[in-house]
Scaffold this motif. Sequence first.
Motif, PDB file in Angstrom:
ATOM      1  N   GLY A   1      15.496 -20.901  19.621  1.00 12.23           N
ATOM      2  CA  GLY A   1      15.940 -21.869  18.490  1.00 12.23           C
ATOM      3  C   GLY A   1      17.510 -22.022  18.476  1.00 12.23           C
ATOM      4  O   GLY A   1      18.049 -22.954  18.081  1.00 12.23           O
TER       5      GLY A   1
ATOM      6  N   ARG B   1      12.788 -13.855  15.294  1.00 14.34           N
ATOM      7  CA  ARG B   1      12.090 -14.924  16.097  1.00 14.34           C
ATOM      8  C   ARG B   1      11.011 -15.834  15.716  1.00 14.34           C
ATOM      9  O   ARG B   1      10.005 -15.940  16.190  1.00 14.34           O
ATOM     10  CB  ARG B   1      11.224 -14.080  17.387  1.00 14.34           C
ATOM     11  CG  ARG B   1      12.292 -12.981  18.089  1.00 14.34           C
ATOM     12  CD  ARG B   1      13.274 -14.066  19.036  1.00 14.34           C
ATOM     13  NE  ARG B   1      13.878 -13.074  20.069  1.00 14.34           N
ATOM     14  CZ  ARG B   1      15.196 -12.164  19.778  1.00 14.34           C
ATOM     15  NH1 ARG B   1      15.307 -12.194  18.455  1.00 14.34           N
ATOM     16  NH2 ARG B   1      15.473 -11.546  20.692  1.00 14.34           N
ATOM     17  N   ARG B   2      11.446 -16.110  14.634  1.00 20.13           N
ATOM     18  CA  ARG B   2      10.491 -17.348  14.037  1.00 20.13           C
ATOM     19  C   ARG B   2      11.391 -18.230  13.207  1.00 20.13           C
ATOM     20  O   ARG B   2      12.415 -18.326  12.805  1.00 20.13           O
ATOM     21  CB  ARG B   2       9.617 -16.508  12.585  1.00 20.13           C
ATOM     22  CG  ARG B   2       8.777 -15.438  13.282  1.00 20.13           C
ATOM     23  CD  ARG B   2       8.060 -15.337  12.037  1.00 20.13           C
ATOM     24  NE  ARG B   2       7.097 -16.223  11.519  1.00 20.13           N
ATOM     25  CZ  ARG B   2       5.738 -16.410  12.108  1.00 20.13           C
ATOM     26  NH1 ARG B   2       5.603 -15.827  13.239  1.00 20.13           N
ATOM     27  NH2 ARG B   2       4.999 -17.381  11.728  1.00 20.13           N
ATOM     28  N   LEU B   3      10.734 -19.681  13.341  1.00 15.74           N
ATOM     29  CA  LEU B   3      11.310 -20.775  12.899  1.00 15.74           C
ATOM     30  C   LEU B   3      10.233 -21.239  11.921  1.00 15.74           C
ATOM     31  O   LEU B   3       9.251 -21.690  12.064  1.00 15.74           O
ATOM     32  CB  LEU B   3      11.578 -21.785  13.494  1.00 15.74           C
ATOM     33  CG  LEU B   3      12.632 -21.554  15.040  1.00 15.74           C
ATOM     34  CD1 LEU B   3      12.813 -22.628  15.916  1.00 15.74           C
ATOM     35  CD2 LEU B   3      14.140 -21.616  14.251  1.00 15.74           C
TER      36      LEU B   3
ATOM     37  N   ASP C   1      16.024 -17.351  13.891  1.00 14.26           N
ATOM     38  CA  ASP C   1      15.420 -16.948  15.196  1.00 14.26           C
ATOM     39  C   ASP C   1      15.993 -15.711  15.891  1.00 14.26           C
ATOM     40  O   ASP C   1      15.197 -15.225  16.496  1.00 14.26           O
ATOM     41  CB  ASP C   1      15.423 -18.371  16.138  1.00 14.26           C
ATOM     42  CG  ASP C   1      14.320 -18.227  16.999  1.00 14.26           C
ATOM     43  OD1 ASP C   1      13.247 -17.857  16.900  1.00 14.26           O
ATOM     44  OD2 ASP C   1      14.504 -19.157  18.259  1.00 14.26           O
TER      45      ASP C   1
ATOM     46  N   ASP D   1       9.460 -23.665  17.793  1.00 10.36           N
ATOM     47  CA  ASP D   1      10.314 -24.445  18.849  1.00 10.36           C
ATOM     48  C   ASP D   1       9.990 -25.612  19.128  1.00 10.36           C
ATOM     49  O   ASP D   1      10.862 -26.412  19.100  1.00 10.36           O
ATOM     50  CB  ASP D   1      10.449 -23.521  20.189  1.00 10.36           C
ATOM     51  CG  ASP D   1      11.056 -21.945  20.031  1.00 10.36           C
ATOM     52  OD1 ASP D   1      11.981 -21.792  19.062  1.00 10.36           O
ATOM     53  OD2 ASP D   1      10.726 -21.321  20.928  1.00 10.36           O
TER      54      ASP D   1
ATOM     55  N   PRO E   1      15.336 -16.061  21.534  1.00 10.64           N
ATOM     56  CA  PRO E   1      15.494 -16.726  20.432  1.00 10.64           C
ATOM     57  C   PRO E   1      15.892 -18.235  20.714  1.00 10.64           C
ATOM     58  O   PRO E   1      17.023 -18.691  20.424  1.00 10.64           O
ATOM     59  CB  PRO E   1      16.423 -16.015  19.629  1.00 10.64           C
ATOM     60  CG  PRO E   1      17.312 -15.371  20.693  1.00 10.64           C
ATOM     61  CD  PRO E   1      16.446 -15.264  21.975  1.00 10.64           C
TER      62      PRO E   1
END
Length: 183
Positions: A166, A25-27, A21, A79, A164
Amino acid sequence: MMASLCIVCLAGLLVTGALNDIDCRRLPNWLTSAVAGLYALFVAVSPTPIDWMSAFVVAGLVFAVGFACFAFQLMGGGDVKLMTGLALWAGVEHIALFLMVTTIAGGLLSLVILMLRRWSRSPALLTLTFLSGQFTRRFQRPAALAGNPTSADVTDVEINESLPYGVAIAAGGFAVIFALLQL
């Protein structure tokens, strides 16, 4: 023994998610699915009985609130999915702890990012910072884009403007892990 291994794997997934993240910026779906799937294995191998039905109710409520936040673009989909998976682990017993730690960590994360953005605009502080250029670049507030931005520019703007979260969710997850280890 197997239940402890599930908890260790959950910790590894949380660290992986937080780092991913921060970076992009990705989960990813595989990660959020693994958190929920690992809970099912944890329930099956736990030496003590687990009230998994109430955990599903708690996770459903977290998902409903998270989905509303997603619909109003207040949270990212990853998220919401990660919080829902961790709500399973938290259950009724630890959901308040999870939400409190996640919220506090999110506030602290916001302050850190605001400071990094401010420092990244100061040439004097940039030379003094110990952070790598790549890490600092991830948290800079971008200048206004002129003309037609390229897709790479838009990606950088989205990364630089987002939080972020996460990382904060992972902090809440670690609080749940510590609570589970004390049982």
